[in-house]
Write an enzyme that holds these catalytic residues in place. Structure first.
Site, mmCIF file in Angstrom:
data_model
loop_
_atom_site.group_PDB
_atom_site.id
_atom_site.type_symbol
_atom_site.label_atom_id
_atom_site.label_comp_id
_atom_site.label_asym_id
_atom_site.label_seq_id
_atom_site.Cartn_x
_atom_site.Cartn_y
_atom_site.Cartn_z
ATOM 1 N N CYS A 109 0.828 -1.213 0.000
ATOM 2 C CA CYS A 109 0.000 0.000 0.000
ATOM 3 C C CYS A 109 0.860 1.260 0.000
ATOM 4 C CB CYS A 109 -0.948 0.013 1.200
ATOM 5 S SG CYS A 109 -0.146 0.338 2.776
ATOM 6 N N CYS B 175 2.220 2.335 3.425
ATOM 7 C CA CYS B 175 3.362 1.510 3.844
ATOM 8 C C CYS B 175 4.617 1.959 3.099
ATOM 9 C CB CYS B 175 3.104 0.035 3.551
ATOM 10 S SG CYS B 175 1.635 -0.606 4.370
ATOM 11 N N ASP C 210 5.023 15.155 -38.681
ATOM 12 C CA ASP C 210 6.101 15.326 -39.642
ATOM 13 C C ASP C 210 5.705 14.486 -40.864
ATOM 14 O OD1 ASP C 210 8.619 15.923 -40.714
ATOM 15 O OD2 ASP C 210 9.462 14.068 -39.941
#
Length: 703
Positions: free
Chosen positions: A15, A18, A396
């Site tokens: 998580c 953490c 381009d």
């Protein structure tokens, strides 16, 4: 100050909270000077010195395992329900159910019922309490602190059953978050498994199987039919069809012969090849892709930055609101202490920002990983979001909308010089040029076996042409604009130029500084897929498609009309393209520029998003572009824009889910309908919705 960076892979990083705590703990190690934690890729970079044991001690609160980046390891692929934390959750659920059965049979205030609920709380919440209580003593307020206070408060006021429900549902929420991030990271793991760990190397007449880390540039690699290519290299002997879908996303095998480039991770179909290794293991295209994808997942997208900043103030605010809900009614309006403390605890639980914190990173990580598997390298969450907001795309011409391999279609003598001599003079000058038009002239000269002249004192005029001395005479080759600066173009020559240009051809004049000797017309074929791609982009909501080319207006307009482009800007120098991009941004907002990643670098850099084509064979494209289409075609552009737009929608939905469910739950406090188990159910529900919604991005396919 040490500048040596050590990189480690992490296991068990589940998580974001953490991760933040682990990063802080590592930063507190005296010998560590700087730390960068990449939650998406599950990696940590450290400047300074720290042993693996020290790092694992810093992550012991969450059982984080640390491995050096290049160390080979086999990850334990334990089923979801066989992981320790998930086993404890199941046991906690068993005691929770048993506790409710006991409360219905012998009463909820019975010592036996309380004991069963207490076991459910202790077993399911052991890891939670260990961290939460430590945080509380340090006045660190995160999700685990909120939950710990809420559960302890529930037991104090006698709500043992609801405390047990909260523990179970929070553990379930954590398991879901870990599972979702694990699924999202699988895209990187699958990339890491693409290239083999060993290769067969030929030295003299002997063949050896060697680890890729020990292979040197120049070694000869033997690749048999059905084997994967282990290293980037150049074919020395043999020919075969190679499937390079893992690198470029192209499912159709590509024919390779002597001199062609092959990439690590591609699959040799049917031929025998000997390949000279051109890059070390850490420099191969697939290694760069993995590195750049991991770096991209570490980049915080604008929406994630907002959520992270918001969450920083959100959690302490929820603590204060919960405290006020608990004490103000009993103190000032005679409310019942137990009832309002209970409501305050419910605020703590429903205020847990799990879903909010994970709402953006899980979507970004999933989308970037999915794109990489489909041959599109997106170098950060910010570029993913910006691509989703594009209104204008500038292309381009050469090599992007066209094949990039122009062919000579006409050679016209405009003097007493023969057509073959016009071609020979042109080829002599263009020998020194790298322009695609020069390559076309050299191919034509070789095919016609034109005379070989020696050119000296070559000088290039950027965007116009070049000159050189041949047989003591200065000859020029270039656009009509170059010759207009030196002499007056006769009407008959101008008519010839206009006629060829109206056919969509590029015209180059050849002559001295006093006389035009001849002209050469070159045509670049439009890619077969270009028209359908422009149409798909319109359907996706792109308002304007613009072609930027150094070619003449007639040629540019002919191609623009053929493809149905909104606008064509021709006869542009590189600096003019840069000005065009700036102008488009001022007028239209978000603008992408698409090129080959080598030319037009200023325009690519100036665009909101710079997209390079053919990234697989071009280090420059991988390094300079915001997004690289690994295959040398535009087919992946509509997919990339569709994925980016879908990701933006998913992020907005996730934030709406996270806020909406919590707001609804908080409103239930007013009439007193919000229970602790309903509060945690709202939290788990929003987390589950966010996770499942984000994982939908894994289903986005290239069509």
């Amino acid at each position: 100050m040490s500048e040596i960076k050590h990189v480690y892979r992490l296991q068990g990083l589940s998580c974001t909270n953490c991760a933040a705590k682990f990063e802080k703990n590592v930063r507190d190690i005296d010998t560590v000077e700087d730390v960068q934690l990449n939650f998406g890729a599950s990696k940590i970079s450290i400047v300074g010195e720290a042993s693996v044991e020290q790092l694992e001690a810093a992550g012991a609160f969450d059982g984080i395992k640390v491995l050096p980046e290049r160390q080979k390891y086999t990850e334990e692929k334990a089923p979801f329900w066989q992981k320790r934390a998930n086993k404890l959750t199941v046991v906690s659920l068993f005691f929770l159910i048993f506790g409710y059965i006991s409360s219905f049979t012998i009463g909820e205030s019975s010592p036996a019922t309380i004991a069963v609920f207490a076991l459910s709380i202790l077993i399911g919440g052991y890891d939670l309490f260990k961290v939460g209580l430590k945080n509380l003593t340090r006045f660190e307020f995160d999700m685990k602190t909120l939950m710990t206070v809420a559960i302890i408060g529930a037991t104090i006021i006698g709500e043992w059953g609801e405390g047990a429900v909260v523990v179970f549902l929070f553990a379930l929420s954590e398991a879901l978050e870990g599972y979702s991030m694990d699924k999202a990271r699988q895209s990187i793991r699958s990339l890491m498994d693409i290239a083999p760990d060993t290769a067969i190397i030929k030295r003299g007449k002997d063949e050896f199987e060697i680890a890729v880390e020990d292979i040197q540039v120049g070694d000869i690699m033997v690749i048999k039919p059905g084997q994967k290519v282990a290293m980037d290299g150049q074919v020395l002997r043999g020919q075969s069809s190679i499937t390079q879908a893992a690198i470029t996303g192209e499912s159709i095998p590509v024919h390779k012969e002597i001199g062609d480039e092959v990439f690590a991770g591609s699959l040799n179909e049917d031929g025998f090849l000997e390949v000279r290794v051109t890059k070390l293991a850490e420099d191969t295209t697939i290694a760069k892709i993995i590195h750049l994808v991991e770096e991209a997942q570490a980049e915080r997208a604008p929406s994630q930055q907002f959520v992270d900043k918001f969450a920083k103030y959100y959690t302490p605010s929820i603590m204060i609101i919960a405290l006020l809900v608990s004490v103000i009614p009993p103190l000032f309006i005679g409310g019942d202490w137990a009832e309002w403390i209970y409501r305050g605890l419910a605020v703590l639980v429903v205020g847990c920002p799990c879903a909010l914190v994970i709402s953006t990173p899980v979507a970004i990580v999933t989308a970037i990983g999915n794109a990489a598997k489909n041959g599109v390298l997106i170098k950060g969450g910010i570029h993913l979001e910006e691509t989703g907001r594009l209104k204008v795309i500038a292309f381009d011409k050469t090599g992007t909308l066209t094949e990039g391999k122009p062919e000579v279609t006409n050679i016209v003598s405009l003097s007493n010089m023969s057509e073959n001599e016009v071609l020979a003079i042109s080829a002599a000058i263009e020998t020194f040029s790298q322009h695609p038009l020069a390559s076309a002239i050299l191919r034509k000269a070789a095919k016609k076996k034109a005379a070989a002249y020696t050119a000296d004192d070559f000088q290039s005029f950027t965007g116009k042409g070049a000159k050189a001395v041949i047989n003591k005479t200065v000859y020029c080759i270039g656009s009509p604009k170059l010759f207009e600066e030196m002499l007056s173009i006769p009407p008959n020559v101008q008519n010839q130029i206009n006629r060829l240009q109206s056919q969509g051809k590029t015209v180059m004049l050849v002559g001295t500084q006093e006389e035009i000797k001849g002209c050469i017309a070159v045509a670049d074929q439009v890619r077969k897929s270009s028209l359908s791609i422009i149409q798909k982009l319109r359907k996706l909501g792109i308002e304007k498609t613009v072609m930027l080319t150094g070619d003449n207006k007639a040629t540019g307009n002919a191609i623009g009309t053929q493809l149905g482009l909104s606008e064509v800007k021709a006869e542009l120098m590189p600096k003019d393209k840069l000005e065009c991009i700036k102008s488009l941004r001022e007028q239209n907002g978000k603008v992408a520029m698409i090129g080959d990643g080598i030319n037009d670098a200023p325009a690519l850099a100036s665009a909101t998003v710079g997209i390079a084509m053919g990234g697989a064979g071009t280090d420059t494209a991988l390094e300079t572009a915001d997004i690289a289409l690994m295959a040398d075609d535009l087919e992946k552009l509509p997919y990339t824009i569709a994925l980016s737009r879908k990701t933006l929608i998913v992020i907005k939905q996730n934030i709406a889910f996270a806020f909406g469910l919590k707001l609804l739950a908080l409103l239930l406090i007013i009439p007193g309908w919000l229970t602790l188990w309903l509060a945690i159910f709202a939290d788990v529900g929003s987390t589950l919705l966010v996770v499942l919604n984000s994982l939908r991005l894994m289903k986005t396919r290239y069509k």
